[in-house]
Scaffold this motif. Structure first.
Motif, PDB file in Angstrom:
ATOM      1  N   TYR A  62     -26.587  27.299  46.280  1.00  0.00           N
ATOM      2  CA  TYR A  62     -27.792  26.669  45.729  1.00  0.00           C
ATOM      3  C   TYR A  62     -27.552  25.231  45.282  1.00  0.00           C
ATOM      4  O   TYR A  62     -28.468  24.567  44.805  1.00  0.00           O
ATOM      5  CB  TYR A  62     -28.321  27.457  44.515  1.00  0.00           C
ATOM      6  N   CYS A 124     -27.846  30.266  33.429  1.00  0.00           N
ATOM      7  CA  CYS A 124     -28.678  31.102  34.305  1.00  0.00           C
ATOM      8  C   CYS A 124     -29.640  31.841  33.393  1.00  0.00           C
ATOM      9  O   CYS A 124     -29.213  32.597  32.507  1.00  0.00           O
ATOM     10  CB  CYS A 124     -27.798  32.087  35.072  1.00  0.00           C
ATOM     11  N   SER A 125     -30.941  31.610  33.589  1.00  0.00           N
ATOM     12  CA  SER A 125     -31.919  32.190  32.658  1.00  0.00           C
ATOM     13  C   SER A 125     -31.884  33.714  32.717  1.00  0.00           C
ATOM     14  O   SER A 125     -32.120  34.382  31.704  1.00  0.00           O
ATOM     15  CB  SER A 125     -33.315  31.654  32.954  1.00  0.00           C
ATOM     16  N   MET A 126     -31.553  34.284  33.863  1.00  0.00           N
ATOM     17  CA  MET A 126     -31.469  35.749  33.922  1.00  0.00           C
ATOM     18  C   MET A 126     -30.309  36.260  33.060  1.00  0.00           C
ATOM     19  O   MET A 126     -30.457  37.230  32.312  1.00  0.00           O
ATOM     20  CB  MET A 126     -31.269  36.211  35.358  1.00  0.00           C
ATOM     21  N   ASN A 156     -24.260  38.077  37.293  1.00  0.00           N
ATOM     22  CA  ASN A 156     -25.099  37.092  36.577  1.00  0.00           C
ATOM     23  C   ASN A 156     -25.301  37.550  35.135  1.00  0.00           C
ATOM     24  O   ASN A 156     -26.375  37.988  34.726  1.00  0.00           O
ATOM     25  CB  ASN A 156     -26.489  36.987  37.239  1.00  0.00           C
ATOM     26  N   CYS A 244     -35.055  37.034  37.513  1.00  0.00           N
ATOM     27  CA  CYS A 244     -34.805  35.641  37.883  1.00  0.00           C
ATOM     28  C   CYS A 244     -36.161  34.960  38.076  1.00  0.00           C
ATOM     29  O   CYS A 244     -36.964  35.406  38.899  1.00  0.00           O
ATOM     30  CB  CYS A 244     -34.000  35.588  39.174  1.00  0.00           C
ATOM     31  N   VAL A 246     -36.787  32.253  39.468  1.00  0.00           N
ATOM     32  CA  VAL A 246     -36.900  31.636  40.801  1.00  0.00           C
ATOM     33  C   VAL A 246     -37.370  32.702  41.807  1.00  0.00           C
ATOM     34  O   VAL A 246     -38.383  32.537  42.492  1.00  0.00           O
ATOM     35  CB  VAL A 246     -35.534  31.056  41.248  1.00  0.00           C
ATOM     36  N   HIS A 247     -36.663  33.808  41.864  1.00  0.00           N
ATOM     37  CA  HIS A 247     -36.950  34.802  42.910  1.00  0.00           C
ATOM     38  C   HIS A 247     -38.207  35.619  42.660  1.00  0.00           C
ATOM     39  O   HIS A 247     -38.780  36.162  43.610  1.00  0.00           O
ATOM     40  CB  HIS A 247     -35.729  35.707  43.105  1.00  0.00           C
ATOM     41  N   GLU A 272     -32.996  39.769  44.346  1.00  0.00           N
ATOM     42  CA  GLU A 272     -33.586  39.484  43.021  1.00  0.00           C
ATOM     43  C   GLU A 272     -35.107  39.370  43.117  1.00  0.00           C
ATOM     44  O   GLU A 272     -35.778  39.208  42.090  1.00  0.00           O
ATOM     45  CB  GLU A 272     -33.006  38.184  42.446  1.00  0.00           C
ATOM     46  N   CYS A 335     -33.837  26.367  41.649  1.00  0.00           N
ATOM     47  CA  CYS A 335     -33.130  26.827  40.443  1.00  0.00           C
ATOM     48  C   CYS A 335     -32.761  25.580  39.655  1.00  0.00           C
ATOM     49  O   CYS A 335     -31.846  24.838  40.022  1.00  0.00           O
ATOM     50  CB  CYS A 335     -31.885  27.632  40.797  1.00  0.00           C
TER      51      CYS A 335
END
Ligand code: 13P
Ligand code: SF4
Length: 383
Positions: A62, A124-126, A156, A244, A246-247, A272, A335
């Motif tokens: 990424y 990583c927000s997750m 993650n 996530c 993003v996903h 995700e 991301c």
């Protein structure tokens, strides 16, 4: 404006924005802001040459082009963890990725090696959706209900969550090996506690034959996770309510649109994504799997890809004109934390190393290391 042009100007605008805001969370010295791209490239190469074999640069898929082109190795989380565990000759591992990846490298590398994350704000927000105190409370509440699942954390996650799992007979997984790891978990217990991504857990368990009504979602903001004791006892997998951002933006409607516009398209998404999106797609897998699958498909194939935009744009360029690669989300899912690692930050940490200064070192606290490493090593030992 053509779609490709729109995407490249979108990413360029974000690049410019990032360069202007480099110092918002972690000031770079003045000399590293506003540099011309060619000067940065020249100096990064010079620093890399000066450090030689003492340096290993790892890059997640990424990362932006301006950064990943300097990586000695690229990959998904599993592949990069294996690199970190085996390249013991490099004194410094500069990890162009996010915080949990650098922590995993620190857990797996030799004691003399030092791991560096070019921008400490690249999280990583997750991973942040499962805090240790929340997971401990979940564990206690499950125990009070007589439930002792095998804890499995997606890579993650923070090192203390990995340590939590390692201490309780658990393990880590990545998007590339989740089925194998879940099988390991079900060989050891009736149920799995899957942290912190609800969607990876659901998608993996479903594809292994677990029906949706044997899955429970544990909401850490509710008493007893918001699940009845009966539902918990019936569950073969307890899914932590994390995601996530993003996903989860990819949708079934986007898949319907791309299928209508390109009847021969194959849709491939990251696990995700939501269960509905995975069900509506043709294939699902890790970032490395997506790249391999598209690159080895017959010439003339058309793919719509549901993952981060830098990977998709790079894959589209690499495959053109042999294959067509489209992004599932026309606005491109970015991301923003991966994006924090800029060439400016890379240059700053590399020139620091040349000058004998280790900047932005990532070190998992010693007390957490053995149990967190155990969870990772159990995963890496799987055939
Ligand atoms: P991969 O391990 O598939 O590269 O995924 C990492 C990640 O963070 C996806 O969002
Ligand atoms: Fe985390 Fe999602 Fe970014 Fe992957 S894409 S690093 S899961 S925020």
């Amino acid at each position: 404006m053509g779609y490709a042009l729109f995407m490249s100007s979108y990413v360029r605008a974000l690049n410019d924005y990032q360069d202007e805001h480099l110092d918002e969370r972690q000031p770079l010295p003045d000399g590293y802001v506003g540099l011309h791209a060619s000067e940065m490239d020249r100096r990064i190469l010079a620093a890399r040459d000066a450090l030689g074999d003492r340096l290993l640069i790892l890059g997640h898929h990424y990362q932006r082009d301006e950064v990943i082109r300097f990586a000695d190795a690229t990959g998904d989380s599993l592949k990069l963890s294996r690199f970190a565990a085996t390249r013991s000759n490099a004194e410094f591992i500069v990890f162009c990725g996010v915080h949990f990846m650098a922590e995993s490298a620190d857990l797996l590398c030799a004691p003399a090696q030092q791991v560096i994350l070019p921008d400490l704000a690249a999280g990583c927000s997750m991973a942040d959706m499962a805090a240790l105190d929340q997971v401990e409370r979940c564990w206690d509440e499950l125990g009070a209900a007589g439930i002792r699942p095998v804890p499995i954390t997606y890579i993650n996650s923070a090192a203390d969550i990995k340590a939590f799992c390692g201490e309780r007979g658990g393990i880590t997984c990545t998007s590339a090996n989740a089925s194998k790891v879940f099988e390991w978990g079900w060989q050891r217990g009736e149920a799995i506690l899957s942290l912190p991504d609800e969607h990876l857990g659901r998608n993996t368990a479903y594809c292994m034959g677990v029906p949706l009504d044997r899955m429970a979602v544990w909401d850490p903001d509710q008493m007893n996770g918001g699940v009845s004791p009966d539902d918990l006892r019936r569950a073969r997998i307890i899914l932590w309510k994390g995601h996530c951002s993003v996903h989860t933006r990819f949708s079934v409607a986007q898949i319907a649109t791309v299928r209508a516009e390109h009847p021969s398209v194959k849709v491939i998404v990251h696990p995700e994504c939501t269960w509905e999106v995975v069900q509506a797609s043709d294939e699902t897998g890790s970032t490395e799997f997506i790249i391999d699958r598209v690159s080895s498909s017959p010439p003339g194939s058309v793919w719509a890809v549901g993952t981060e935009i830098h990977l998709v744009s790079r894959l589209a360029r690499a495959q053109h004109p042999l294959r067509t690669v489209l992004t599932l989300d026309r606005f491109g899912c970015l991301c923003s934390t991966m994006f924090r690692v800029s060439p400016n930050h890379l240059l700053w940490v590399l020139e620091g190393l040349v000058a004998g200064q280790v900047r932005n070192r990532i070190q998992v606290p010693e007390a957490r290391k053995p149990a967190a490493r155990l969870a990772l090593e159990r995963m890496l030992a799987l055939p």
